[in-house]
Design a protein around this motif. Sequence first.
Motif, mmCIF file in Angstrom:
data_model
loop_
_atom_site.group_PDB
_atom_site.id
_atom_site.type_symbol
_atom_site.label_atom_id
_atom_site.label_comp_id
_atom_site.label_asym_id
_atom_site.label_seq_id
_atom_site.Cartn_x
_atom_site.Cartn_y
_atom_site.Cartn_z
ATOM 1 N N PRO A 120 114.642 -95.897 38.456
ATOM 2 C CA PRO A 120 113.386 -96.648 38.342
ATOM 3 C C PRO A 120 113.443 -97.976 39.103
ATOM 4 N N GLU A 121 114.610 -98.593 39.168
ATOM 5 C CA GLU A 121 114.754 -99.851 39.896
ATOM 6 C C GLU A 121 114.514 -99.666 41.396
ATOM 7 N N GLU A 124 110.768 -99.068 41.799
ATOM 8 C CA GLU A 124 110.017 -100.318 41.607
ATOM 9 C C GLU A 124 110.215 -101.270 42.785
ATOM 10 N N ARG A 127 108.016 -99.989 45.504
ATOM 11 C CA ARG A 127 106.611 -100.313 45.201
ATOM 12 C C ARG A 127 106.332 -101.795 45.433
#
Length: 182
Positions: A120-121, A124, A127
């Motif tokens: 997820p890091e 993110e 993004r």
Amino acid sequence: MAHIDLGLDEHRHPGIRGLTRFRPETAGPLNALAETLLRAPHPTLSPGERELIAAYVSGLNDCGFCSASHSATAAAQLPAGMPLVEQVRADLDAAPIDPKLRALLRIAAAVRRSGRDVTPELVEAARAAGATDLELHDVVLIAAAFCMYNRYVDGLAAFTPDDPRAYEMGARHLVAHGYAAG
């Protein structure tokens, strides 16, 4: 010499080109996938950037043929050419590229290790650098596909030319005619 008899001159048809001529039934889908991933219209990632992703993953996989061929094809389509491709492959953190592309290449490197390494890091961070869901999807698919292509070429010990001019000629052909043309 390849691990299997391809029934052709491997020097005239090196790397994946010889393998796909050996098994044309698989060549169509493999070439169509490469054409879609690397050359089809894309709203934000240029063909050169997508080729750079393929070259980067292939380099991390130490696949000499794919690394050299996709580096040459990326260089032929990027304004900064081979010097940029070489900088990215040598030191991603120091390479003069957009933060979004750097973040996407980090995701590609994670996919190359294991799909589960895409955290997820990492997503993110991409993004935050401006990556879209389409770009995240496509970078994961390009990286995964090139792990397969790299293992196909290396698993059958396809002939890999030493002369960079062979890859430059191949790049010119790909840029002009695409992957579907073989």
